[in-house]
Design a protein around this motif. Structure first.
Motif, PDB file in Angstrom:
ATOM      1  N   GLN A   1       0.823  -1.204   0.000  1.00  0.00           N
ATOM      2  CA  GLN A   1       0.000   0.000   0.000  1.00  0.00           C
ATOM      3  C   GLN A   1       0.859   1.255   0.000  1.00  0.00           C
ATOM      4  O   GLN A   1       0.475   2.277  -0.582  1.00  0.00           O
ATOM      5  N   LEU A   2       2.025   1.187   0.629  1.00  0.00           N
ATOM      6  CA  LEU A   2       2.948   2.324   0.568  1.00  0.00           C
ATOM      7  C   LEU A   2       3.442   2.532  -0.863  1.00  0.00           C
ATOM      8  O   LEU A   2       3.578   3.673  -1.331  1.00  0.00           O
ATOM      9  N   LEU A   3       3.713   1.440  -1.560  1.00  0.00           N
ATOM     10  CA  LEU A   3       4.110   1.551  -2.968  1.00  0.00           C
ATOM     11  C   LEU A   3       2.968   2.134  -3.802  1.00  0.00           C
ATOM     12  O   LEU A   3       3.203   2.916  -4.732  1.00  0.00           O
ATOM     13  N   THR A   4       1.743   1.757  -3.461  1.00  0.00           N
ATOM     14  CA  THR A   4       0.584   2.286  -4.180  1.00  0.00           C
ATOM     15  C   THR A   4       0.446   3.784  -3.983  1.00  0.00           C
ATOM     16  O   THR A   4       0.199   4.530  -4.937  1.00  0.00           O
ATOM     17  N   VAL A   5       0.613   4.244  -2.754  1.00  0.00           N
ATOM     18  CA  VAL A   5       0.470   5.684  -2.497  1.00  0.00           C
ATOM     19  C   VAL A   5       1.584   6.469  -3.183  1.00  0.00           C
ATOM     20  O   VAL A   5       1.365   7.587  -3.664  1.00  0.00           O
ATOM     21  N   ILE A   6       2.767   5.879  -3.270  1.00  0.00           N
ATOM     22  CA  ILE A   6       3.861   6.541  -3.988  1.00  0.00           C
ATOM     23  C   ILE A   6       3.563   6.580  -5.481  1.00  0.00           C
ATOM     24  O   ILE A   6       3.790   7.593  -6.154  1.00  0.00           O
ATOM     25  N   GLY A   7       3.032   5.468  -6.021  1.00  0.00           N
ATOM     26  CA  GLY A   7       2.715   5.428  -7.446  1.00  0.00           C
ATOM     27  C   GLY A   7       1.625   6.412  -7.825  1.00  0.00           C
ATOM     28  O   GLY A   7       1.739   7.131  -8.819  1.00  0.00           O
ATOM     29  N   ILE A   8       0.561   6.460  -7.026  1.00  0.00           N
ATOM     30  CA  ILE A   8      -0.541   7.371  -7.329  1.00  0.00           C
ATOM     31  C   ILE A   8      -0.116   8.820  -7.150  1.00  0.00           C
ATOM     32  O   ILE A   8      -0.498   9.701  -7.929  1.00  0.00           O
ATOM     33  N   GLY A   9       0.688   9.078  -6.123  1.00  0.00           N
ATOM     34  CA  GLY A   9       1.117  10.453  -5.855  1.00  0.00           C
ATOM     35  C   GLY A   9       2.507  10.768  -6.363  1.00  0.00           C
ATOM     36  O   GLY A   9       3.173  11.669  -5.821  1.00  0.00           O
ATOM     37  N   TRP A  10       2.941  10.059  -7.417  1.00  0.00           N
ATOM     38  CA  TRP A  10       4.320  10.224  -7.898  1.00  0.00           C
ATOM     39  C   TRP A  10       4.594  11.650  -8.365  1.00  0.00           C
ATOM     40  O   TRP A  10       5.667  12.206  -8.098  1.00  0.00           O
ATOM     41  N   HIS A  11       3.639  12.246  -9.078  1.00  0.00           N
ATOM     42  CA  HIS A  11       3.848  13.623  -9.538  1.00  0.00           C
ATOM     43  C   HIS A  11       3.974  14.567  -8.351  1.00  0.00           C
ATOM     44  O   HIS A  11       4.741  15.529  -8.382  1.00  0.00           O
ATOM     45  N   SER A  12       3.230  14.293  -7.308  1.00  0.00           N
ATOM     46  CA  SER A  12       3.323  15.113  -6.100  1.00  0.00           C
ATOM     47  C   SER A  12       4.655  14.915  -5.400  1.00  0.00           C
ATOM     48  O   SER A  12       5.243  15.857  -4.870  1.00  0.00           O
ATOM     49  N   VAL A  13       5.167  13.676  -5.421  1.00  0.00           N
ATOM     50  CA  VAL A  13       6.474  13.397  -4.821  1.00  0.00           C
ATOM     51  C   VAL A  13       7.570  14.127  -5.573  1.00  0.00           C
ATOM     52  O   VAL A  13       8.481  14.718  -4.972  1.00  0.00           O
ATOM     53  N   LYS A  14       7.500  14.124  -6.896  1.00  0.00           N
ATOM     54  CA  LYS A  14       8.510  14.805  -7.702  1.00  0.00           C
ATOM     55  C   LYS A  14       8.523  16.301  -7.462  1.00  0.00           C
ATOM     56  O   LYS A  14       9.548  16.959  -7.623  1.00  0.00           O
TER      57      LYS A  14
END
Length: 254
Positions: free
Chosen positions: A207-220
């Motif tokens: 689920q942590l990987l999922t939240v990173i994948g969905i919010g990847w643009h936000s992480v960048k």
């Protein structure tokens, strides 16, 4: 349209122009400050009245009253609205996908007569840490000015359309299938409690990987809250897994 500017037109002509544009599927916004603008303001998808010097009739007919009469404020408002919608969409997809994975995992394990892969206290812990801060971090994602380059969304399309539902189903069922296969294999080589502990941890990390994948643009774009949330949950999970006190509460075994 070949004609792009209409000047000195009557109120009924403004209304007709807005009506034709809407019939063509165009999202129409109308600005105005006078009584003669009220019909078009009312008919438009978004009617915007001028707050300074605008008539009461125009303000009543409009959806938005622009208090500073500054059109740059409209651009900022549109950008902020699109960002909020995108963040809510990301949070919703993450929550639904994660809960679908949990439900599917328990359901299919029961269906094929396997022991429960997760205990009630473990499910409670998973929901406590994965459905709170990560969803909040996605819902408060960093600003993205690129949203202004995209066409307006169709107001008749629901938040979760067919494509998004397919993505959610793919994520949820993929996690559940992978965890079920791992759990089935582990039951043949390790005690049930150990297999359950592995699945418990893997589900949270997935689920942590999922939240990173969905919010990847936000992480960048440097969403520190999202990054902090992922790191915090990772550390908390290590503490819970290797601390005897929490092992007894959650019935974990390593």
């Amino acid at each position: 349209f070949k004609t792009r500017v209409f000047a000195r037109i009557q109120p009924e002509q403004k209304l007709r122009l807005v009506t034709v544009l809407k019939q063509l599927g165009i999202i129409v916004g109308v600005t105005g400050d006078g009584v003669n603008d009220s019909l078009a303001l009312k008919r438009a998808d978004v009617g915007i009245a001028m707050g300074e010097g605008g008539t009461d009739v125009a303000k009543e007919a409009a959806d938005i009253v622009l208090t500073d009469n500054n059109f740059a404020t409209l651009i900022k408002a549109i950008e902020e609205g699109r960002i909020i919608y995108k963040n809510i969409l990301n949070a919703t997809m993450y929550l639904v996908a994660g809960n679908l994975a949990e439900i599917s995992l328990v359901f299919f394990a029961t269906l094929i007569h396997l022991p429960l892969p997760l205990l009630p206290t473990q499910i409670l812990w998973i929901n406590l840490i994965t459905d709170s801060l990560p969803a909040l971090a996605l819902a408060t994602g960093s600003k993205d000015s690129s949203v202004l380059s995209k066409n307006p969304r169709d107001p008749h399309v629901s938040l979760l359309d067919r494509d998004r539902i397919l993505i959610i189903a793919l994520i949820g069922f993929s996690m559940a299938t992978a965890l079920l296969a791992i759990f089935t294999f582990l039951l043949t080589i390790v005690p049930q409690a150990v297999a359950r502990t592995v699945v418990f941890n893997l589900l949270i990390y997935f689920q942590l990987l999922t939240v990173i994948g969905i919010g990847w643009h936000s992480v960048k774009r440097g969403n520190r809250f999202l990054i902090f949330t992922v790191v915090l949950i990772f550390i908390l999970q290590l503490i819970v897994t290797f601390t005897p006190f929490f092992q007894n509460i959650l019935r974990l075994q390593i």
